[in-house]
Design a protein around this motif. Structure first.
Motif, PDB file in Angstrom:
ATOM      1  N   VAL A  71     -11.849  -5.171   4.382  1.00 29.56           N
ATOM      2  CA  VAL A  71     -12.234  -3.858   3.892  1.00 29.56           C
ATOM      3  C   VAL A  71     -11.031  -2.921   3.965  1.00 29.56           C
ATOM      4  O   VAL A  71     -10.431  -2.749   5.026  1.00 29.56           O
ATOM      5  N   GLN A  72     -10.686  -2.322   2.828  1.00 29.32           N
ATOM      6  CA  GLN A  72      -9.516  -1.447   2.731  1.00 29.32           C
ATOM      7  C   GLN A  72      -9.989  -0.010   2.486  1.00 29.32           C
ATOM      8  O   GLN A  72     -10.636   0.272   1.470  1.00 29.32           O
ATOM      9  N   LEU A  73      -9.658   0.899   3.420  1.00 29.97           N
ATOM     10  CA  LEU A  73     -10.119   2.277   3.346  1.00 29.97           C
ATOM     11  C   LEU A  73      -8.966   3.254   3.510  1.00 29.97           C
ATOM     12  O   LEU A  73      -8.014   2.981   4.248  1.00 29.97           O
ATOM     13  N   GLY A  74      -9.067   4.398   2.833  1.00 31.00           N
ATOM     14  CA  GLY A  74      -8.095   5.468   2.977  1.00 31.00           C
ATOM     15  C   GLY A  74      -8.603   6.519   3.952  1.00 31.00           C
ATOM     16  O   GLY A  74      -9.777   6.902   3.907  1.00 31.00           O
TER      17      GLY A  74
ATOM     18  N   LEU B  68       1.375  -2.336   1.557  1.00 29.80           N
ATOM     19  CA  LEU B  68       0.853  -2.988   2.755  1.00 29.80           C
ATOM     20  C   LEU B  68      -0.531  -3.571   2.480  1.00 29.80           C
ATOM     21  O   LEU B  68      -0.812  -4.724   2.842  1.00 29.80           O
ATOM     22  N   ALA B  69      -1.382  -2.794   1.833  1.00 27.45           N
ATOM     23  CA  ALA B  69      -2.729  -3.269   1.537  1.00 27.45           C
ATOM     24  C   ALA B  69      -2.702  -4.478   0.612  1.00 27.45           C
ATOM     25  O   ALA B  69      -3.477  -5.432   0.783  1.00 27.45           O
ATOM     26  N   TRP B  70      -1.799  -4.452  -0.379  1.00 26.04           N
ATOM     27  CA  TRP B  70      -1.729  -5.576  -1.315  1.00 26.04           C
ATOM     28  C   TRP B  70      -1.144  -6.819  -0.645  1.00 26.04           C
ATOM     29  O   TRP B  70      -1.636  -7.932  -0.880  1.00 26.04           O
ATOM     30  N   ASP B  71      -0.130  -6.649   0.174  1.00 27.82           N
ATOM     31  CA  ASP B  71       0.425  -7.789   0.914  1.00 27.82           C
ATOM     32  C   ASP B  71      -0.656  -8.431   1.787  1.00 27.82           C
ATOM     33  O   ASP B  71      -0.753  -9.665   1.874  1.00 27.82           O
TER      34      ASP B  71
ATOM     35  N   MET C  92     -11.173  -4.613   8.962  1.00 29.69           N
ATOM     36  CA  MET C  92     -11.085  -3.346   8.260  1.00 29.69           C
ATOM     37  C   MET C  92      -9.736  -2.719   8.548  1.00 29.69           C
ATOM     38  O   MET C  92      -9.282  -2.683   9.684  1.00 29.69           O
ATOM     39  N   HIS C  93      -9.101  -2.231   7.486  1.00 28.64           N
ATOM     40  CA  HIS C  93      -7.829  -1.524   7.622  1.00 28.64           C
ATOM     41  C   HIS C  93      -8.014  -0.100   7.111  1.00 28.64           C
ATOM     42  O   HIS C  93      -8.435   0.104   5.971  1.00 28.64           O
ATOM     43  N   MET C  94      -7.701   0.856   7.959  1.00 26.79           N
ATOM     44  CA  MET C  94      -7.754   2.262   7.598  1.00 26.79           C
ATOM     45  C   MET C  94      -6.322   2.754   7.411  1.00 26.79           C
ATOM     46  O   MET C  94      -5.511   2.670   8.342  1.00 26.79           O
ATOM     47  N   TYR C  95      -6.006   3.249   6.223  1.00 26.27           N
ATOM     48  CA  TYR C  95      -4.621   3.610   5.892  1.00 26.27           C
ATOM     49  C   TYR C  95      -4.397   5.104   6.101  1.00 26.27           C
ATOM     50  O   TYR C  95      -5.066   5.948   5.497  1.00 26.27           O
TER      51      TYR C  95
END
Length: 301
Positions: free
Chosen positions: A233-236, A287-290, A262-265
């Motif tokens: 899960v990718q979140l801003g 970073l999210a795409w990698d 989950m990654h919070m950017y």
């Protein structure tokens, strides 16, 4: 008075655009609100160029790239609109090899405005990385993405949401059964597309192997009981609208023992991966795409 730079545009302008883009505000109201910023020294041209997409900026992989081949393919969708179409991109060796090539497949799911050039480029990026990618266009029953987001958004809003969802289920099955598929299906989507990734993970337990929803809301609570796919899960950090749905979703994923991360950017806005607008955050997007590519390599190999 000097005009403020794009980086100086206040967060409220991005919040207004997010509300407008997701149907909570009409264009007239959106432009009127931007006018309040013009009154305090901002240029309308700067505001609109910062908030509205410029798809010339979004091409990272050319459609002429020798390492890939792109075609448009149709598929049957008996529970949806009957027929669907999408943008299929395969590594060049799939077509050129004289021996059978078996590769992981990834469904690419657009925002709430049809298959725009940014999402097609995402499909090409995946093929360049060694995946077979397929990006359906929800607007195909109405003639396809019209060339601008405003009209595309209105078109998609006019459609039956349940039928659109079934079209994506049909597209997932079409891709999973591709002659060069290794049988493992991944999905990545953005905004509405992020929701569809969560929906595909929940609607049928054995459909999706791995999903990467970028700033997407979860499927209905009763459907979540079916989730078996691994999720990233990718979140801003500055995406309040979507982020408020995360605690409840995470609680269900934990309860169901679903493998997830989950990654919070930090400081990232809704849409931070989209390189056609000023919401784009280059460092966080990379970073999210990698992480996305590494995750698919791990889960779909």
């Amino acid at each position: 008075m000097s005009q403020p730079l794009r980086d100086d545009i206040p967060q409220e302008a991005f919040d207004w655009y997010d509300e407008y883009a997701h149907g909570g505000m009409d264009r007239r109201t959106f432009m009127k609100k931007l006018g309040t910023l013009v009154a305090v020294g901002y240029s309308m041209a700067v505001l609109t160029s910062a908030l509205l997409p410029n798809y010339a900026l979004a091409e990272q992989v050319s459609f002429n790239d020798a390492d890939i081949k792109a075609t448009y393919e149709t598929f049957d969708s008996p529970q949806g609109y009957g027929k669907g179409q999408g943008y299929l991109v395969v590594p060049a060796n799939v077509d050129s090899s004289k021996t059978a090539v078996s590769l992981p497949v990834v469904l690419v799911i657009h925002e709430n405005r049809g298959l725009n050039p940014y999402v097609k480029d995402v499909a090409r990026r995946l093929a360049k990385a060694g995946f077979i990618a397929f990006a359906p266009d929800a607007l195909y029953p109405l003639g396809g993405y019209p060339g601008n987001d405003d009209e595309g958004r209105a078109m998609q809003k006019s459609m039956d949401r349940d039928k659109i969802q079934q079209d994506f289920v049909a597209a997932a099955k079409f891709l999973k059964s591709h002659e060069n598929s290794n049988g493992k299906l991944g999905a990545v989507g953005f905004c509405f597309g992020g929701y569809i990734v969560n929906y595909l993970a929940a609607v049928e337990s054995d459909l999706l192997t791995a999903g990467v929803p970028f700033y997407g809301t979860p499927a209905k609570k009763e459907l979540r009981e079916n989730i078996k796919a691994s999720l990233m899960v990718q979140l801003g950090e500055e995406d309040e609208r979507v982020n408020k749905s995360w605690p409840d979703y995470e609680a269900d994923l934990k309860r169901l023992n679903v493998p997830y991360q989950m990654h919070m950017y930090k400081n990232a806005k809704h849409g931070f991966h989209n390189d056609s607008t000023s919401r784009f955050d280059e460092a966080n997007a990379k970073l999210a795409w990698d992480r996305t590519i590494a995750f698919f390599n791990q889960e779909l190999a």
